[in-house]
Design a protein around this motif. Structure first.
Motif, PDB file in Angstrom:
ATOM      1  N   THR A  16       0.905  -1.140  -0.171  1.00  0.00           N
ATOM      2  CA  THR A  16      -0.036   0.188   0.028  1.00  0.00           C
ATOM      3  C   THR A  16       0.915   1.154   0.036  1.00  0.00           C
ATOM      4  O   THR A  16       1.841   1.459   0.796  1.00  0.00           O
ATOM      5  CB  THR A  16      -1.091   0.096   1.285  1.00  0.00           C
ATOM      6  OG1 THR A  16      -1.751  -1.040   1.083  1.00  0.00           O
ATOM      7  CG2 THR A  16      -1.560   1.185   1.183  1.00  0.00           C
ATOM      8  N   VAL A  17       0.824   2.122  -0.973  1.00  0.00           N
ATOM      9  CA  VAL A  17       1.304   3.379  -0.869  1.00  0.00           C
ATOM     10  C   VAL A  17       0.507   4.492  -0.920  1.00  0.00           C
ATOM     11  O   VAL A  17      -0.444   4.576  -1.879  1.00  0.00           O
ATOM     12  CB  VAL A  17       2.224   3.518  -2.222  1.00  0.00           C
ATOM     13  CG1 VAL A  17       2.882   4.846  -2.205  1.00  0.00           C
ATOM     14  CG2 VAL A  17       3.298   2.424  -2.179  1.00  0.00           C
ATOM     15  N   ASN A  18       0.592   5.509  -0.194  1.00  0.00           N
ATOM     16  CA  ASN A  18      -0.297   6.695  -0.154  1.00  0.00           C
ATOM     17  C   ASN A  18      -1.925   6.263   0.100  1.00  0.00           C
ATOM     18  O   ASN A  18      -2.770   6.783  -0.535  1.00  0.00           O
ATOM     19  CB  ASN A  18      -0.171   7.407  -1.437  1.00  0.00           C
ATOM     20  CG  ASN A  18       0.917   8.734  -1.247  1.00  0.00           C
ATOM     21  OD1 ASN A  18       0.822   9.074   0.053  1.00  0.00           O
ATOM     22  ND2 ASN A  18       1.395   9.244  -2.271  1.00  0.00           N
ATOM     23  N   GLN A  19      -1.899   5.161   0.993  1.00  0.00           N
ATOM     24  CA  GLN A  19      -3.375   4.892   1.130  1.00  0.00           C
ATOM     25  C   GLN A  19      -3.868   3.912  -0.073  1.00  0.00           C
ATOM     26  O   GLN A  19      -5.014   3.779  -0.002  1.00  0.00           O
ATOM     27  CB  GLN A  19      -4.092   5.898   1.482  1.00  0.00           C
ATOM     28  CG  GLN A  19      -3.833   6.639   2.963  1.00  0.00           C
ATOM     29  CD  GLN A  19      -3.965   5.670   4.095  1.00  0.00           C
ATOM     30  OE1 GLN A  19      -5.030   5.060   4.614  1.00  0.00           O
ATOM     31  NE2 GLN A  19      -2.803   5.471   4.743  1.00  0.00           N
ATOM     32  N   LYS A  20      -3.045   3.942  -1.051  1.00  0.00           N
ATOM     33  CA  LYS A  20      -4.039   3.181  -2.111  1.00  0.00           C
ATOM     34  C   LYS A  20      -3.068   1.731  -2.359  1.00  0.00           C
ATOM     35  O   LYS A  20      -2.072   1.546  -2.182  1.00  0.00           O
ATOM     36  CB  LYS A  20      -3.313   3.863  -3.635  1.00  0.00           C
ATOM     37  CG  LYS A  20      -4.430   4.948  -3.737  1.00  0.00           C
ATOM     38  CD  LYS A  20      -4.741   5.429  -5.200  1.00  0.00           C
ATOM     39  CE  LYS A  20      -5.651   6.784  -5.141  1.00  0.00           C
ATOM     40  NZ  LYS A  20      -5.493   7.119  -6.493  1.00  0.00           N
ATOM     41  N   ILE A  21      -4.008   0.770  -2.525  1.00  0.00           N
ATOM     42  CA  ILE A  21      -3.408  -0.562  -2.535  1.00  0.00           C
ATOM     43  C   ILE A  21      -3.034  -0.783  -4.017  1.00  0.00           C
ATOM     44  O   ILE A  21      -3.699  -0.624  -4.620  1.00  0.00           O
ATOM     45  CB  ILE A  21      -4.815  -1.559  -2.063  1.00  0.00           C
ATOM     46  CG1 ILE A  21      -5.217  -1.331  -0.852  1.00  0.00           C
ATOM     47  CG2 ILE A  21      -4.204  -2.889  -2.486  1.00  0.00           C
ATOM     48  CD1 ILE A  21      -6.585  -0.886  -0.498  1.00  0.00           C
ATOM     49  N   GLN A  22      -1.862  -1.289  -3.944  1.00  0.00           N
ATOM     50  CA  GLN A  22      -1.214  -1.295  -5.416  1.00  0.00           C
ATOM     51  C   GLN A  22      -1.771  -2.924  -5.433  1.00  0.00           C
ATOM     52  O   GLN A  22      -0.781  -3.949  -5.223  1.00  0.00           O
ATOM     53  CB  GLN A  22       0.383  -1.031  -5.187  1.00  0.00           C
ATOM     54  CG  GLN A  22       0.806   0.264  -4.636  1.00  0.00           C
ATOM     55  CD  GLN A  22       0.331   1.087  -5.678  1.00  0.00           C
ATOM     56  OE1 GLN A  22       0.687   1.261  -6.864  1.00  0.00           O
ATOM     57  NE2 GLN A  22      -0.403   2.324  -4.952  1.00  0.00           N
ATOM     58  N   MET A  23      -2.358  -3.132  -6.370  1.00  0.00           N
ATOM     59  CA  MET A  23      -3.012  -4.439  -6.471  1.00  0.00           C
ATOM     60  C   MET A  23      -2.431  -4.949  -7.845  1.00  0.00           C
ATOM     61  O   MET A  23      -2.589  -4.274  -8.946  1.00  0.00           O
ATOM     62  CB  MET A  23      -4.393  -4.593  -6.501  1.00  0.00           C
ATOM     63  CG  MET A  23      -5.010  -6.119  -6.397  1.00  0.00           C
ATOM     64  SD  MET A  23      -6.669  -6.181  -5.838  1.00  0.00           S
ATOM     65  CE  MET A  23      -6.892  -8.112  -6.273  1.00  0.00           C
ATOM     66  N   ILE A  24      -1.862  -6.273  -7.984  1.00  0.00           N
ATOM     67  CA  ILE A  24      -1.419  -6.779  -9.259  1.00  0.00           C
ATOM     68  C   ILE A  24      -2.521  -7.429  -9.842  1.00  0.00           C
ATOM     69  O   ILE A  24      -3.239  -8.323  -9.407  1.00  0.00           O
ATOM     70  CB  ILE A  24      -0.226  -7.871  -9.047  1.00  0.00           C
ATOM     71  CG1 ILE A  24       0.761  -7.349  -8.178  1.00  0.00           C
ATOM     72  CG2 ILE A  24       0.272  -8.036 -10.423  1.00  0.00           C
ATOM     73  CD1 ILE A  24       1.624  -6.057  -8.285  1.00  0.00           C
TER      74      ILE A  24
END
Lengths: 358, 358
Positions: free
Chosen positions: A317-325
């Motif tokens: 998670t970066v900047n409260q955004k989930i980095q989903m593949i």
């Protein structure tokens, strides 16, 4: 002996795959070590640790056995292993051997990374799952608030895969390991995916198993070499792990195996890829295969809030955004930032639609 | 603004020395961070942390205050800081600022090295002693069996030395820091050593102090750049630390300051160098200087056995031989392996001869 080389910015290292290679470690080491500490668990110790101890000509070879299972990847065991290393008189010229599955590899590797600011270590994976975790230098322990949150990038000097060790694996471990190979195939090799879907885990020959592991390793190595510190495409290897890791944390480590959790994560990833990217993926084939091969799925609606909370504290998670593949198509991964809200509604949909139960 | 560059295999970084530079950190950072965690201690927090927080335009700047003193470099505080980092939602794009003396630098640096497998951090030394520890990427916590036994090599992205912070240092901290500068001078610069011996700590101007720190830094950087992972000549920086570290561990961290312990260690190093190498060193000058400037020495004969035991478990011990740094002459260091027995008899001689008490 099968042999693969991994190039890392710190050092290159070789992966050897061969039956009975546990008897020849001293020959494969490039230097003499002042002492050797084998770190292993209660399951593996009784099977293989004596073979390794007796393969060394001198007597400064020590064995520490820790409990088997994910709960052992803790701060307490980490400190205990440091204490043992000090008590046995290990120094900067000593070697650690991580003998076991992914838990032992991660834990012993992190001890090696931090003992006197880092000493050499060998990965000796004894499970299918560990073919994945033993390569790439990711080592870590768990924090009570999330998996692998405390760790380093610290490559081994050697990975030794004694394929003998796969003969004694329980069915559940085979299942767990296959989920990661399926993940690797979905990321980069649709032929491999088709071959995987055509076999049944029961009655698989050791030869076929080795070939699958070898193919999975090639995919993993390619991604790791291109992006050692996971600032870019190495993140693809987290396919299925957003929900997978959270499920493990939520249920308590060890309730699901890592691979069982990843299998559910892969189905969820497909569910999101279809809706977010309009992807067309072999959903039904995969669901059927998981079902046929005995994968379980304990996911229920009342878990959703807590799972989203765990995912938000994840490394991904970066900047409260989930980095989903996600997958645009088979072998076509992308990183997609998702708001927590959206993830939550997908997760609810995934459970309600029953795709996870089919 | 004084500026020095340190070249490291992982990255190069700059050391800035300037009054009031704590107000301009955002300008010195090369990228934007998703959030910032300032780790500091009870002494420093009240003096400077607000200045730093308010220097950032956004509000994702958090402060965690830990107890001042060596006992805070523990596993418990390490885990506590990880917990706080997770709770504040730090991610892989976050920054840690280590604001304090050597303890904070080592501890916060090790948290940065291991949080989600490593994030960026800034060293903001606020003591003279930390001019030494903030440079070179050595980070660690203590094990109950020895100092700095759990750690990494993990360079900061920036070292910011706000010389304002030196104005408020208590006399004991000044004393502590000077021992490391004297060590650096003895290793590499006999002119600097003479200049140091010609001043008195009381009434030293800030300008003179800055110049001494700057000279010490230059020596440190040269050794660190040539041997980042301490496989060779970086070990010279351990001059005086064999006994120094052991004394700290034996007496309990915080009883002696680090520099007070190193000062005793330097005298012991001279004692051994004279006997082992026939070295001729400015022994009397140094003893007098330490005495005049209020350095204390609690070393007694009954401590010897335990001190030797601690030294044997030190990072500097290889194959049961203590790798002691000695001087053939001023600015002429060598690494000398010593048997424990020999070390013990030297230590007894050092105490009985009373050189340490003069």
């Amino acid at each position: 002996m099968e042999r693969l080389v991994v190039n890392s910015s710190l050092q290159s290292y070789t992966i050897y795959m061969e039956e009975k290679s546990r008897f020849k470690i001293p020959k494969l080491l490039k230097k003499e070590y002042s002492s050797i500490l084998i770190i292993t668990d209660t399951n593996v110790a009784k099977l293989y640790s004596n073979d390794i101890v007796s393969s060394f000509p001198h007597d400064k070879v020590y064995v520490v056995v820790v409990d088997a299972g994910e709960q052992t990847k803790s701060l307490d065991t980490f400190y205990y292993l440091h204490t043992k290393a000090i008590e046995y008189g290990l120094d900067r010229e000593s070697l650690i051997i991580a003998l076991g599955g992914g838990v032992i590899g991660d834990l012993a590797g992190f001890v090696a990374a931090t003992f006197m600011r880092g000493i050499d270590y060998v990965q000796m994976p004894t499970t299918i799952l560990a073919h994945d975790s033993s390569v790439g230098g990711k080592v870590a322990i768990n924090h009570e608030k999330g998996k692998n949150l405390i760790g380093s990038f610290y490559p081994p000097i050697l990975v030794l895969y004694d394929t003998d060790t796969l003969k004694t694996l329980p069915a559940r471990e085979v299942r767990s390991g296959f989920a990661e190979i399926i993940k690797e195939a979905m990321l980069a090799d649709s032929d491999l995916f088709d071959r995987l879907m055509s076999v049944s885990l029961e009655g698989l020959t050791l030869e076929a198993l080795n070939l699958f592991i070898y193919s999975g390793l090639q995919i993993k190595i390619k991604l790791v070499e291109a992006d050692e510190k996971e600032t870019g495409n190495r993140k693809f290897l987290n396919l299925g792990h957003t929900l997978g890791h959270a499920l493990e944390a939520k249920l308590g480590y060890g309730v699901l195996t890592h691979g069982e959790a990843v299998a559910i994560g892969l189905l969820f990833m497909i569910y999101v890829s279809e809706r977010e990217l309009g992807a067309s993926l072999p959903t039904e084939t995969l669901i059927k295969w998981f079902k046929k091969n005995g994968y379980i799925n304990p996911l229920t609606l009342d878990m959703v809030d807590e799972l989203v909370e765990i995912i938000l504290h994840d490394k991904k998670t970066v900047n409260q955004k989930i980095q989903m593949i996600l997958l645009r198509n088979l072998a076509g991964p992308i990183i997609q930032p998702l708001e927590a809200k959206k993830l939550k509604s997908y997760l609810q949909g995934f459970i309600v639609d029953g795709i996870s139960k089919r």
